[in-house]
Enzyme design. Structure first.
Site, PDB file in Angstrom:
ATOM      1  N   GLY A  40       0.455 -11.334  16.787  1.00 55.94           N
ATOM      2  CA  GLY A  40       0.909 -11.028  15.436  1.00 55.94           C
ATOM      3  C   GLY A  40      -0.020 -10.088  14.682  1.00 55.94           C
ATOM      4  CE  LYS A  85      -0.514  -2.359   3.439  1.00 55.14           C
ATOM      5  NZ  LYS A  85      -1.022  -3.339   4.338  1.00 55.14           N
ATOM      6  CE  LYS A 112      -4.470  -1.291   4.551  1.00 59.82           C
ATOM      7  NZ  LYS A 112      -4.749  -1.901   5.871  1.00 59.82           N
ATOM      8  CB  ILE A 148     -13.087  -5.692   1.160  1.00 60.68           C
ATOM      9  CG1 ILE A 148     -13.426  -6.304   2.516  1.00 60.68           C
ATOM     10  CG2 ILE A 148     -14.252  -4.873   0.616  1.00 60.68           C
ATOM     11  CD1 ILE A 148     -13.654  -5.270   3.613  1.00 60.68           C
ATOM     12  N   GLY A 160      -7.613  -5.953   2.629  1.00 59.34           N
ATOM     13  CA  GLY A 160      -7.500  -7.400   2.433  1.00 59.34           C
ATOM     14  C   GLY A 160      -8.393  -7.925   1.343  1.00 59.34           C
TER      15      GLY A 160
END
Lengths: 393, 393
Positions: free
Chosen positions: B178, B96, B196, B127, B125
């Site tokens: 994580g 990104k 984004k 979408i 992700g």
């Protein structure tokens, strides 16, 4: 870069009026030249010269390069669409029955004449599910598409489960508010979501299945005992169309009511909203939500299709043309709740396995597994007053 | 009809490994020929001949027609992407920062060489928001795009509001699992959602804004007093990037924490989920939900991009090329909650209007309206320990 569209529109209802209003105020490089309407005597909000009852005023006008078809009659819509596509005009339609029933022929005409037919508004109102299936989800990777495709029956089910109304009261209310037709069979019987499912299946898996070949059972025989049962278990009932790959390259399609828990994202899709749930390898779940019923949501999808035609957007139908190996199957085991009145009915239906059985004076049901083909074969026995069938996990 | 893809991949982490596994089992008409990795000594789960440290093994192999770039370093990724696109290879990337920073140049290279760069995996992700903005929503009709674009900070906020954890405990937990990096600034400081947002803005409105020009303030100074305040009012706090048309052809962009009520559909987007809310004329709200963080959701978007390249799919960037009249503005009034420690700080900031003011021993705040430009000008004063700013309705 964008092509100027000159539009001829069939029909001037809520959608058509709304489209006209919004197109007027925006700089979209398009204009509506003519409306063809059925009733010349109705009072219109726009100048009389915009209206005619003569279809040829659009279909034979060479300046009109785009036809927007918003009439109810599926067969009349089909004739208009065929003529328009064959004479070099692109078409936008929201007629789910027309598309679902004639998609194969419509695909061929588009290929033959190099024209484009778009119909995002035919499936789940404003949700752009057709394009996403067409462009984004490879059929090899698509596990299933399901959701709430019918705003009217969902409105009724929301009233039942959130406001403790009976089926009859909720239906009446939906009719009063214009969310359901006087003859609600198309919606509550699951026909409308079945047409949409057939269209979804064609863009998801490339298979063209005549809606007559797809099982639909609706909520029209939903009774108080079923509602009570659902409440006790913290379920809601939703009317759910499903397209699912069950084995390698075999796809099952059906519309059934379903008991769902609050772990299901569709549990909270209420009233006139539609939701589409896409399960794909690797992506887990994708969920799309938007308003499904009504003039504005449909209008917004129609408008998006119109604006896309300025850039000559077309469905490529590549899954259909490429992936002929996908087959439609009705051999699929479903777990169902079946409420019945007459023991003879139950004896006539072959369950694979019955895991629960309940009797009381006014509620008899079984829960068990059954083959989809068996539900199809016994549809007329299953679907009568006194009985109700729904998928259950 | 579909083109056979021979893929060279940069990076072999969770996403690369997962992609390899799934491509192997499916009939997708594509193959991964080579991985370029940084560390030749690391043990790999695949045959050694698949790996090399030499970028030219991919970039100069004429058989490889598709480059998948999955490395962290934005500048190295940019060099690889430029070279690949200029030598006739299509590229899929999920970087990104690289895309947001260099989109203008990358668009030009694609035009010049007729190659395609896809990056659905870079934003939210799994979408498919980039394509929907690119293809479906005309900029003339788009009111706003907002949502939850960062899984890490959303995970932290979910722990805080659903499990009564403090910011520090929740951050630690996210790091252990994580979901957040050792240096979490990119996420909790709102930089990741800003990258984004810049990409979203380019496909929504056709404007290319350098991320440095966009305000981002995050949740890194969120304190117990703010959380308590939110709880008392039945708010949740979410970190929300917004692209919005404020007046005709003027677009505002910023990332700020926001107090939201349960009437907002983003209220229930929890943990690592991302949600995108699109408001368009006529369509009301459209909502897209899917997993945002982690290897699999990103991998699924990367895989969808790869499969689309078999059909030579490309972003047309038509809004950018067509709609040059859209302008970026920072002149916009926002209503904010501002908690501060030092009265001098407050005196230094020019509010348009202050409607509420609260003092107590360990909580001082004002609620009022302020110009976006003023927040940008006073960013360093506002953004320090002891202070917290969030949009409020």
């Amino acid at each position: 870069m964008s092509k100027k569209l000159v539009i001829g529109m069939f029909g001037f209802g809520v959608v058509g009026q709304g489209l006209y209003d919004i197109i007027k105020t925006k700089d979209l490089n398009l204009a509506i030249k003519k409306f063809v309407i059925k009733n010349p005597d109705k009072k219109r909000s726009l100048p009389a010269e915009l209206f005619t009852t003569d279809a040829n005023a659009i279909l034979e006008d060479p300046e009109i390069n785009t036809v927007v078809e918003l009439i109810d009659d599926a067969e009349a819509a089909f004739e208009i669409t065929k003529r328009a596509l064959s004479s070099g005009k692109n078409v936008v339609s929201a007629n789910k029955k027309m598309i679902a029933t004639h998609l194969e022929e419509l695909t061929e005409i588009q290929q033959q004449y190099g024209t484009s037919l778009l119909y995002e508004g035919a499936v789940c109102g404003s949700i752009p599910i057709i394009r996403n299936l067409e462009e984004y989800y490879d059929n090899e990777l698509l596990h299933s598409v399901s959701g709430i495709f019918n705003g009217s029956s969902n409105y009724i089910l929301s009233k039942i489960f959130n406001e403790n109304q009976s089926y009859d009261v909720a239906l009446k209310k939906a009719q009063d508010l214009g969310f359901a037709e006087t003859d609600p069979t198309l919606d509550v019987g699951g026909y409308d979501p079945k047409f949409k499912l057939a269209i979804v299946a064609s863009h998801a898996y490339g298979i063209y299945i005549n809606p007559d070949e797809i099982l639909n059972l609706g909520i029209d025989t939903l009774g108080d005992a079923d509602i009570r049962y659902a409440r006790e278990k913290n379920y809601k009932i939703k009317l759910i169309p499903l397209a699912k790959e069950v084995e390698n390259h075999q796809v099952v399609l059906y519309v059934l009511p379903k008991f769902i828990t609050n772990a299901n994202i569709l549990y909270n899709v209420e009233n006139e909203y539609n939701g589409v749930l896409v399960k794909a390898a690797f992506a887990d779940e994708q969920f799309f939500l938007g308003k499904g019923a009504g003039g504005h949501p449909t209008g917004s999808a129609v408008l998006s299709d119109i604006t896309a035609l300025r850039y000559d957007y077309r469905y490529e139908y590549k899954k259909h043309l490429d992936a002929q190996q996908v087959k439609y199957t009705k051999d699929y085991t479903i777990r169902v709740y079946f409420r019945y009145e007459d023991e003879n009915v139950l004896e006539n239906i072959e369950f694979i396995n019955i895991s629960e059985r309940f009797y009381s004076e006014n509620h008899k049901y079984v829960i068990g597994t059954i083959n989809l083909q068996e539900i199809i074969d016994k549809r007329s026995v299953i679907h009568q007053q006194g009985n109700f069938i729904a998928e259950i996990i």
